[in-house]
Design a protein around this motif. Structure first.
Motif, short mmCIF file in Angstrom:
data_model
loop_
_atom_site.label_atom_id
_atom_site.label_comp_id
_atom_site.label_asym_id
_atom_site.label_seq_id
_atom_site.Cartn_x
_atom_site.Cartn_y
_atom_site.Cartn_z
N ASN A 13 0.85 -1.19 0.00
CA ASN A 13 0.00 0.00 0.00
C ASN A 13 0.88 1.24 0.00
O ASN A 13 1.29 1.72 1.02
N GLY A 14 1.15 1.76 -1.19
CA GLY A 14 1.97 2.95 -1.30
C GLY A 14 1.17 4.19 -1.57
O GLY A 14 1.74 5.22 -1.90
N ALA A 15 -0.17 4.10 -1.51
CA ALA A 15 -1.03 5.23 -1.85
C ALA A 15 -1.36 6.05 -0.60
O ALA A 15 -1.47 5.52 0.50
N ARG A 16 -1.56 7.32 -0.81
CA ARG A 16 -1.94 8.23 0.28
C ARG A 16 -3.40 8.64 0.10
O ARG A 16 -3.81 9.05 -0.99
N LEU A 17 -4.18 8.52 1.17
CA LEU A 17 -5.58 8.90 1.15
C LEU A 17 -5.68 10.42 1.32
O LEU A 17 -5.09 10.99 2.23
N VAL A 18 -6.45 11.08 0.44
CA VAL A 18 -6.61 12.53 0.48
C VAL A 18 -8.10 12.86 0.57
O VAL A 18 -8.91 12.34 -0.21
N VAL A 19 -8.48 13.70 1.52
CA VAL A 19 -9.86 14.13 1.70
C VAL A 19 -9.92 15.63 1.49
O VAL A 19 -9.12 16.38 2.06
N GLU A 20 -10.88 16.08 0.69
CA GLU A 20 -10.98 17.50 0.36
C GLU A 20 -12.42 18.00 0.50
O GLU A 20 -13.36 17.33 0.05
N THR A 21 -12.59 19.15 1.14
CA THR A 21 -13.88 19.81 1.24
C THR A 21 -13.75 21.22 0.66
O THR A 21 -12.67 21.61 0.21
N SER A 22 -14.83 21.97 0.69
CA SER A 22 -14.79 23.34 0.18
C SER A 22 -13.98 24.23 1.10
O SER A 22 -14.14 24.20 2.32
N LYS A 23 -13.10 25.03 0.52
CA LYS A 23 -12.32 25.99 1.32
C LYS A 23 -13.15 27.23 1.64
O LYS A 23 -12.85 27.96 2.59
N PRO B 233 -19.94 19.71 0.49
CA PRO B 233 -19.12 18.88 -0.40
C PRO B 233 -17.95 18.23 0.31
O PRO B 233 -17.29 18.85 1.16
N CYS B 234 -17.68 16.99 -0.04
CA CYS B 234 -16.52 16.27 0.47
C CYS B 234 -16.19 15.15 -0.52
O CYS B 234 -17.07 14.37 -0.90
N HIS B 235 -14.93 15.09 -0.98
CA HIS B 235 -14.48 14.06 -1.90
C HIS B 235 -13.16 13.50 -1.40
O HIS B 235 -12.40 14.17 -0.70
N TYR B 236 -12.88 12.28 -1.77
CA TYR B 236 -11.61 11.66 -1.39
C TYR B 236 -11.02 10.96 -2.61
O TYR B 236 -11.71 10.60 -3.56
N HIS B 237 -9.70 10.79 -2.61
CA HIS B 237 -9.01 10.05 -3.66
C HIS B 237 -7.69 9.54 -3.11
O HIS B 237 -7.32 9.84 -1.96
N TYR B 238 -7.00 8.77 -3.92
CA TYR B 238 -5.72 8.20 -3.52
C TYR B 238 -4.62 8.74 -4.42
O TYR B 238 -4.83 8.95 -5.62
N GLU B 239 -3.47 8.99 -3.86
CA GLU B 239 -2.32 9.43 -4.63
C GLU B 239 -1.17 8.46 -4.41
O GLU B 239 -0.61 8.40 -3.31
N PRO B 240 -0.78 7.66 -5.45
CA PRO B 240 -1.41 7.56 -6.78
C PRO B 240 -2.73 6.81 -6.72
O PRO B 240 -3.00 6.10 -5.75
N ASP B 241 -3.54 6.98 -7.76
CA ASP B 241 -4.85 6.34 -7.81
C ASP B 241 -4.70 4.83 -7.85
O ASP B 241 -3.91 4.29 -8.64
N GLN B 242 -5.48 4.14 -7.01
CA GLN B 242 -5.43 2.68 -6.95
C GLN B 242 -6.66 2.02 -7.55
O GLN B 242 -6.79 0.81 -7.50
N GLY B 243 -7.58 2.83 -8.07
CA GLY B 243 -8.80 2.24 -8.62
C GLY B 243 -9.75 1.83 -7.51
O GLY B 243 -9.58 2.18 -6.35
N PRO B 244 -10.78 1.04 -7.87
CA PRO B 244 -11.79 0.62 -6.88
C PRO B 244 -11.18 -0.14 -5.72
O PRO B 244 -10.29 -0.97 -5.90
N LYS B 245 -11.65 0.13 -4.52
CA LYS B 245 -11.21 -0.58 -3.32
C LYS B 245 -12.44 -1.06 -2.56
O LYS B 245 -13.57 -0.85 -2.96
N ARG B 246 -12.20 -1.70 -1.44
CA ARG B 246 -13.31 -2.20 -0.66
C ARG B 246 -14.09 -1.03 -0.07
O ARG B 246 -13.68 0.12 -0.17
N LYS B 247 -15.18 -1.33 0.59
CA LYS B 247 -16.03 -0.29 1.17
C LYS B 247 -15.26 0.47 2.26
O LYS B 247 -14.62 -0.13 3.11
N ILE B 248 -15.37 1.78 2.20
CA ILE B 248 -14.73 2.62 3.21
C ILE B 248 -15.80 3.15 4.15
O ILE B 248 -17.00 3.07 3.87
#
Length: 356
Positions: free
Chosen positions: A43-53, A67-82
């Motif tokens: 697991n070399g990906a970093r979880l990033v959470v972003e909301t409105s500034k 608004p709130c969105h999350y992604h992984y850096e680098p992107d890992q594609g679909p994962k299990r339920k969070i």
């Protein structure tokens, strides 16, 4: 062997132990098949959470999306339920208020948010919170937290209600309210105790009031635009004067209440000879409405431009009138809601409130 060592060896022998997690390289998770088998993966990906500034603006009775969105850096594609958790931060820095927890399509809302909050499912990595029928006390900061195994990241978004702060004294006079009574009188007037941020915003828009009042965090403060001797002295700069936290049962002050835009309308009724308070209440009922509260009159003045140079009864027994455009015989040279206090006698018109 000691019992603790026996238990440790038993776990090692059965293979049910969890390997050491160093926070970056490895994570121990259940696989997506739901069969209870474990797997380790790099697991070399970093979880990033972003909301409105920027703040999200809404008003009483509306629906709003935080608004709130999350992604992984680098992107890992679909994962299990969070797991997604929303909490409301408190102005007095006490424990956060739970709003909602969601795993996949299953979610649970808590407290006053039951039946009013859910997660928006517009995209794969969406964690936005939808609040319906916004209430005055929904105003504030919210934390969006995303939990993925041992990864846990969050960000904060600010919900601000469009509203107005007004000072309030009860019929029996100045400085008669402890904190809990101040909460109640604001509620009786279709409002809530204002927060410091709301009072500061009102001060920046011109509110100048020399009487100290309770705020929602249990402090007592008052806003001064024009320094003067009875209000802290002429040598102090303009600003919010503070008495700090006061005893919520023993100390007594006025209240600063906060009301938002209205779902209905405030209108004025009159008779040639005026009305008593009881006659005024009946007149509003005959018109399919109810006698307006103080907070409703302030909101109608600020957001609907209600301008009436005729005094009218309100639900608390006070007589007031709203002026948007100052003019002769209508009070001071500044816009505002004028007050005649709480007359025990007299005949006036009435301000009524009707839901749309």
């Amino acid at each position: 062997l000691p019992l603790l060592l026996k238990a440790t060896l038993l776990r090692l022998a059965t293979g049910s132990y969890h390997p050491f997690y160093n926070g970056f390289y490895y994570n121990h998770v259940m696989n997506d098949d739901g069969n209870g088998q474990d797997k380790d993966y790099l697991n070399g990906a970093r979880l990033v959470v972003e909301t409105s500034k920027d703040p999200i603006y809404s008003y009483n009775g509306a629906n709003v999306t935080l608004p709130c969105h999350y992604h992984y850096e680098p992107d890992q594609g679909p994962k299990r339920k969070i797991r997604i958790k929303w909490s409301k931060l408190r102005d007095d820095y006490t424990k956060e208020q739970d709003v909602l927890v969601a795993i996949g399509k299953t979610y649970m809302a808590f407290g006053d948010f039951k039946g009013r909050a859910h997660i928006l499912r517009a995209s794969q990595h969406e964690a936005s919170l939808v609040i319906s029928d916004v209430r005055l006390k929904d105003d504030g900061k919210y934390r969006c937290e995303v939990i993925d195994g041992l990864e846990d990241e969050s960000d904060v978004v600010d919900l601000q209600l469009q509203g107005i702060v007004f000072p309030y004294q009860p019929p029996r006079g100045q400085y008669r309210l402890n904190f809990h009574e101040a909460e109640q009188v604001c509620q009786d007037q279709g409002a809530i105790l204002a927060s410091f941020n709301q009072l500061f915003q009102a001060w920046s828009e011109g509110l100048d009031w020399c009487n100290a009042g309770w705020l929602a965090d249990g402090t007592v403060q008052y806003p001064i635009r024009l320094p003067r001797k009875p209000c802290g002295g002429v040598h102090l700069a303009p600003g919010i004067r503070s008495y700090g936290p006061r005893h919520r049962h023993l100390h007594r002050f006025d209240a600063f209440c906060f009301s938002s835009a209205l779902k209905g309308e405030v209108f004025y009724l009159d008779r040639p000879a005026g009305m008593t308070l009881e006659e005024a209440k009946q007149s509003c009922q005959d018109a399919g409405a109810e006698i307006a509260r103080v907070g409703q009159l302030y909101s109608a003045w600020k957001f609907a431009g209600l301008d009436r140079c005729s005094a009218g009864w309100l639900a608390d027994g006070s007589v007031r009138y709203p002026i948007v455009t100052p003019r002769a015989n209508c009070g001071p040279a500044e816009p505002g809601v004028r007050s005649f206090g709480f007359p025990s006698k007299g005949r006036f018109g009435v301000f009524c409130y009707r839901e749309r």
